[in-house]
Scaffold this motif. Sequence first.
Motif, mmCIF file in Angstrom:
data_model
loop_
_atom_site.group_PDB
_atom_site.id
_atom_site.type_symbol
_atom_site.label_atom_id
_atom_site.label_comp_id
_atom_site.label_asym_id
_atom_site.label_seq_id
_atom_site.Cartn_x
_atom_site.Cartn_y
_atom_site.Cartn_z
ATOM 1 N N PRO A 25 0.822 -1.209 0.000
ATOM 2 C CA PRO A 25 0.000 0.000 0.000
ATOM 3 C C PRO A 25 0.853 1.255 0.000
ATOM 4 O O PRO A 25 1.814 1.378 0.761
ATOM 5 C CB PRO A 25 -0.808 -0.130 1.304
ATOM 6 C CG PRO A 25 -0.891 -1.602 1.545
ATOM 7 C CD PRO A 25 0.422 -2.148 1.061
ATOM 8 N N ALA A 42 -6.659 2.391 -3.735
ATOM 9 C CA ALA A 42 -7.362 1.648 -2.687
ATOM 10 C C ALA A 42 -6.779 0.242 -2.568
ATOM 11 O O ALA A 42 -6.344 -0.345 -3.565
ATOM 12 C CB ALA A 42 -8.856 1.571 -2.984
ATOM 13 N N PHE A 430 -11.409 -5.747 4.288
ATOM 14 C CA PHE A 430 -10.499 -4.634 4.561
ATOM 15 C C PHE A 430 -10.414 -3.799 3.299
ATOM 16 O O PHE A 430 -9.852 -4.224 2.282
ATOM 17 C CB PHE A 430 -9.118 -5.136 4.954
ATOM 18 C CG PHE A 430 -8.119 -4.024 5.162
ATOM 19 C CD1 PHE A 430 -8.121 -3.291 6.336
ATOM 20 C CD2 PHE A 430 -7.193 -3.703 4.173
ATOM 21 C CE1 PHE A 430 -7.211 -2.255 6.529
ATOM 22 C CE2 PHE A 430 -6.292 -2.679 4.356
ATOM 23 C CZ PHE A 430 -6.291 -1.940 5.541
ATOM 24 N N ASN A 432 -9.188 -0.104 2.178
ATOM 25 C CA ASN A 432 -8.419 1.063 2.606
ATOM 26 C C ASN A 432 -8.274 2.008 1.416
ATOM 27 O O ASN A 432 -7.519 1.724 0.482
ATOM 28 C CB ASN A 432 -7.047 0.622 3.120
ATOM 29 C CG ASN A 432 -6.262 1.781 3.726
ATOM 30 O OD1 ASN A 432 -6.680 2.918 3.673
ATOM 31 N ND2 ASN A 432 -5.106 1.463 4.293
ATOM 32 N N LEU A 434 -6.737 5.043 -0.074
ATOM 33 C CA LEU A 434 -5.513 5.778 0.250
ATOM 34 C C LEU A 434 -5.564 7.241 -0.170
ATOM 35 O O LEU A 434 -4.757 8.043 0.306
ATOM 36 C CB LEU A 434 -4.313 5.100 -0.431
ATOM 37 C CG LEU A 434 -4.073 3.627 -0.050
ATOM 38 C CD1 LEU A 434 -2.922 3.050 -0.843
ATOM 39 C CD2 LEU A 434 -3.813 3.494 1.435
ATOM 40 N N ARG A 439 -12.392 9.246 -0.321
ATOM 41 C CA ARG A 439 -13.099 8.618 0.786
ATOM 42 C C ARG A 439 -14.493 9.216 0.925
ATOM 43 O O ARG A 439 -14.733 10.371 0.588
ATOM 44 C CB ARG A 439 -12.336 8.817 2.101
ATOM 45 C CG ARG A 439 -10.967 8.149 2.118
ATOM 46 C CD ARG A 439 -10.216 8.499 3.381
ATOM 47 N NE ARG A 439 -8.839 8.006 3.315
ATOM 48 C CZ ARG A 439 -7.843 8.446 4.081
ATOM 49 N NH1 ARG A 439 -8.093 9.384 4.985
ATOM 50 N NH2 ARG A 439 -6.636 7.959 3.939
ATOM 51 N N SER A 445 -12.501 7.461 9.480
ATOM 52 C CA SER A 445 -11.298 6.716 9.830
ATOM 53 C C SER A 445 -10.139 7.285 9.052
ATOM 54 O O SER A 445 -10.260 7.805 7.944
ATOM 55 C CB SER A 445 -11.475 5.240 9.520
ATOM 56 O OG SER A 445 -11.599 5.036 8.136
ATOM 57 N N THR A 447 -7.744 5.556 7.760
ATOM 58 C CA THR A 447 -7.323 4.637 6.697
ATOM 59 C C THR A 447 -8.359 4.491 5.607
ATOM 60 O O THR A 447 -8.066 3.979 4.538
ATOM 61 C CB THR A 447 -7.010 3.255 7.266
ATOM 62 O OG1 THR A 447 -8.216 2.705 7.821
ATOM 63 C CG2 THR A 447 -5.937 3.310 8.309
ATOM 64 N N THR A 449 -10.874 2.444 5.989
ATOM 65 C CA THR A 449 -11.370 1.074 6.079
ATOM 66 C C THR A 449 -12.884 1.072 6.070
ATOM 67 O O THR A 449 -13.516 1.876 6.749
ATOM 68 C CB THR A 449 -10.867 0.404 7.363
ATOM 69 O OG1 THR A 449 -9.455 0.469 7.373
ATOM 70 C CG2 THR A 449 -11.311 -1.046 7.428
#
Length: 451
Positions: A25, A42, A430, A432, A434, A439, A445, A447, A449
Amino acid sequence: MKQPIAFLLLAFAIALPAHAQLLTPGTPAASANNGSIDRIVAVVNEDVILQSELDDAVHSVQQQYASQPGQLPPMDVLQKQVLDRLVLMKLQIQKAQDQDIHVSDADIDQAVAGVAQQNKISPEELRAEVEKSGGNFAQFRQQLGDQLMVQRLHQSVIHDSVSITDGEVDNLLSSPTYKAGEIHLSHIQISIPSGADAAAIQASQTKAEQALAAIKGGMDFNAAAIRFSDAPDALDGGDLGWRKMDDIPAGFADTVAAMKPGEVSAALRGPTGFHILKLVDQRQADRQVVTEFHARQILIKPSELVTPAQAEQKARDLYNRIVSKHEDFAALARDNSKDDTTANAGGDMGWFKQQDWGSTIGTQLAGLKDNEVSQPFQSEAGWHVLQRLGSRQSDLTNEIARDQAREAIGNRKAEQVYDDYLRDMRSNAFVNVLVPELRDTDDHSSTGTSP
């Protein structure tokens, strides 16, 4: 031709590239296309989504809506919508692989042929159109393969989870709403995360109210679905197509039944979130009157002892014995036909709809008169001599209604089962993101997640 191909590219743009490299990542990867740096946007379990994948998918959506760019939300919202579909597709592919679901090259060849046929072109012309649109045909094949894997995962999930009883069919057929014909619906879905607390539920409700306010303020419903909905069909404008009233969740049936075409519902709370429904149109069910035929046949099959040429010759000999020598068709069928289902009945096939025995026999039937015997003809099964004994118009409304009712119940149950499956899969994955601007606004969060 460009429009259908562009649509196909959109439909499969949410699939994965053929050789996405697994990277740590945050580590950039060199793009195989132009050597530029291709960042990871991601992480999905142990896999990744690259910026190039997201860009290609967004571009495909923009291509589809090139003539109606106003339907699309701002770029940041569109990117989030597309990324969410990429994540969901990635998770389904991973789950299919975990369950040892595979797709062969022959399966993909068949899918390519099907897409070409739908567009009334050859597979070679399909390839040319994909490449003309800026696509890579090898990647297009891979995307088709991914779609097939997801389809088989869906079938696997619902196979043992959906059963339909005759009692359920009877209850549906007797319900007043079922007899109201069909409705064309669109929807906006604002999901509530699995295990959500009061704040998360309130956030989903607020988003649903914002969507409803935008529609009341003049925003086109399809555009609102693209902007606000998190359903898999959001980028298609939330179109649910034509369906029976009882093909939608029972909790929404009363609301829809009271609506007129063009009306939009309030934000309705369902088991998975909030829903806004639009009744696009409605139509009454027509009587289903079809032509049925009564026929009998003699089938001669090639075998290890009978060559194809000998099978043809035997069929012609039998035809001559029936037509020229007036020998009994039924007796010849019992003695010579190799069709296990009709031979003992003198070749009698009973009453059936034209295509029930296949298109080859159906075509022959349409060209015969009652009591006329066909010339020998070949199908995949062998050589046939066919006699049309009669025809009639049959009202199959009730029979077809039972089939449609069974299908509606099955679709409703399967939709709920698979929706629950996807929600559970997503909640336990999971994911994530990035890139901060990609997002969700309600994801606090660090991350990204998934909940």
